[in-house]
Design an enzyme around this catalytic site. Structure first.
Site, PDB file in Angstrom:
ATOM      1  N   HIS A   1      -7.467  -3.157  10.524  1.00  0.00           N
ATOM      2  CA  HIS A   1      -7.248  -3.073   9.080  1.00  0.00           C
ATOM      3  C   HIS A   1      -6.043  -3.907   8.654  1.00  0.00           C
ATOM      4  O   HIS A   1      -5.148  -4.193   9.432  1.00  0.00           O
ATOM      5  CB  HIS A   1      -7.122  -1.620   8.612  1.00  0.00           C
ATOM      6  CG  HIS A   1      -5.821  -0.940   8.924  1.00  0.00           C
ATOM      7  ND1 HIS A   1      -5.717   0.424   9.076  1.00  0.00           N
ATOM      8  CD2 HIS A   1      -4.551  -1.402   9.102  1.00  0.00           C
ATOM      9  CE1 HIS A   1      -4.467   0.744   9.318  1.00  0.00           C
ATOM     10  NE2 HIS A   1      -3.739  -0.345   9.346  1.00  0.00           N
TER      11      HIS A   1
ATOM     12  N   ASN B   1      -7.320  -0.831  14.441  1.00  0.00           N
ATOM     13  CA  ASN B   1      -8.760  -0.981  14.153  1.00  0.00           C
ATOM     14  C   ASN B   1      -9.038  -2.256  13.369  1.00  0.00           C
ATOM     15  O   ASN B   1     -10.146  -2.460  12.878  1.00  0.00           O
ATOM     16  CB  ASN B   1      -9.289   0.232  13.396  1.00  0.00           C
ATOM     17  CG  ASN B   1      -8.603   0.423  12.045  1.00  0.00           C
ATOM     18  OD1 ASN B   1      -7.708  -0.336  11.673  1.00  0.00           O
ATOM     19  ND2 ASN B   1      -9.029   1.446  11.307  1.00  0.00           N
TER      20      ASN B   1
ATOM     21  N   ASP C   1       0.835  -1.201   0.000  1.00  0.00           N
ATOM     22  CA  ASP C   1       0.000   0.000   0.000  1.00  0.00           C
ATOM     23  C   ASP C   1       0.870   1.252   0.000  1.00  0.00           C
ATOM     24  O   ASP C   1       2.096   1.178   0.024  1.00  0.00           O
ATOM     25  CB  ASP C   1      -0.955  -0.004   1.198  1.00  0.00           C
ATOM     26  CG  ASP C   1      -0.237  -0.208   2.539  1.00  0.00           C
ATOM     27  OD1 ASP C   1       0.992  -0.017   2.600  1.00  0.00           O
ATOM     28  OD2 ASP C   1      -0.908  -0.548   3.528  1.00  0.00           O
TER      29      ASP C   1
ATOM     30  N   GLU D   1      -9.857  -0.731   5.360  1.00  0.00           N
ATOM     31  CA  GLU D   1     -10.404  -0.262   6.633  1.00  0.00           C
ATOM     32  C   GLU D   1     -11.705  -0.984   6.985  1.00  0.00           C
ATOM     33  O   GLU D   1     -12.323  -1.631   6.132  1.00  0.00           O
ATOM     34  CB  GLU D   1     -10.653   1.248   6.545  1.00  0.00           C
ATOM     35  CG  GLU D   1      -9.409   2.078   6.232  1.00  0.00           C
ATOM     36  CD  GLU D   1      -8.492   2.277   7.436  1.00  0.00           C
ATOM     37  OE1 GLU D   1      -8.521   1.452   8.359  1.00  0.00           O
ATOM     38  OE2 GLU D   1      -7.743   3.273   7.439  1.00  0.00           O
TER      39      GLU D   1
END
Length: 241
Positions: free
Chosen positions: A138, A136, A67, A143
């Site tokens: 991800h 979180n 990414d 996400e």
């Protein structure tokens, strides 16, 4: 999915590096996908040490960057490209034509995604994907709420991601989007390693491995991959039942 709990971060990083070395010895033209960041840092450093010590040649491998932060230039210390260049490429001598990173400054990010997908498909898919897990849940910039059926795509970033991401930059930096491989790439990779370490990851690891498999917690998808290894240290495992 296989779960291995290691004594500490060093031990799990050693094993992750060994997995990559073993693959490249067996398949010199392997397609590797790695992330940047604090979790894989020691794995990359140990990989370099082991490759040099054992004379393992990476020049025929294909490297896929997981990414990148949209709008961040590759010479910025917080960029994924900067991490890869300094921790991996300058030491392991990948062929320049075999390195594929997202151009996060492109005026046509959709085209960047399509190009990355084409590279992966034309090379027969990813042999080994290594990923971390965000606070979180991800993976990459996939996400919470993201579809499991996406290939490369542009992602609006969660507030948790933008807040935690500031640690990679020398000064406050506006982060709003990421460009990332999708979870469909993960599911189609031949082998996946998910790494997590430290007490701060204990709660999210417990949810990902023992809660519902749901796109509300993207890391839970790892349980749907038949050849995946979750590699965590004892601190990250403290909440598992």
């Amino acid at each position: 999915m296989q779960l291995i709990i290691f004594k500490d971060y060093n031990a799990l990083s050693q094993q992750a590096a060994n997995e990559i070395i073993s693959l490249v010895k067996h398949k010199p033209d392997a397609v590797l996908c790695l992330p940047s960041g604090s979790t894989p840092l020691l794995t990359c450093q140990l990989l370099v040490q082991k490759a040099k010590a054992e004379n393992v040649d990476f020049s025929s491998c294909t490297f896929i960057g997981l990414d990148e932060w949209v709008g961040i230039p590759p010479d910025n210390e917080g960029s994924c490209a900067f991490f890869f260049r300094n921790e991996v490429f300058k030491h392991l001598h990948f062929s320049a034509s075999h390195i594929h990173l997202f151009n996060a400054l492109s005026e046509n990010l959709a085209q960047e995604c399509a190009a990355m997908d084409s590279v992966i498909f034309e090379n027969g898919g990813i042999d080994l994907m290594l990923v971390g897990v965000g606070m979180n849940g991800h993976i990459g910039f996939n996400e919470p709420g993201i579809s499991f059926d996406l290939y490369s795509h542009i992602a609006p970033l969660d507030e948790t991601t933008t807040a935690v991401g500031q640690k990679y930059f020398k000064e406050a930096t506006e982060l709003s989007q990421g460009i990332t491989l999708g979870l469909k790439h993960l599911l189609e990779s031949k082998k996946v390693l998910l790494l997590a370490n430290g007490n701060k990851k204990a709660a999210i690891i417990q949810k990902a491995l023992e809660g519902e498999i749901t796109n509300a917690l993207p890391a839970s998808i790892i349980r749907q991959h038949s050849n995946s290894i979750v590699m965590i240290d004892e601190e990250a495992a403290v909440m598992l039942t």
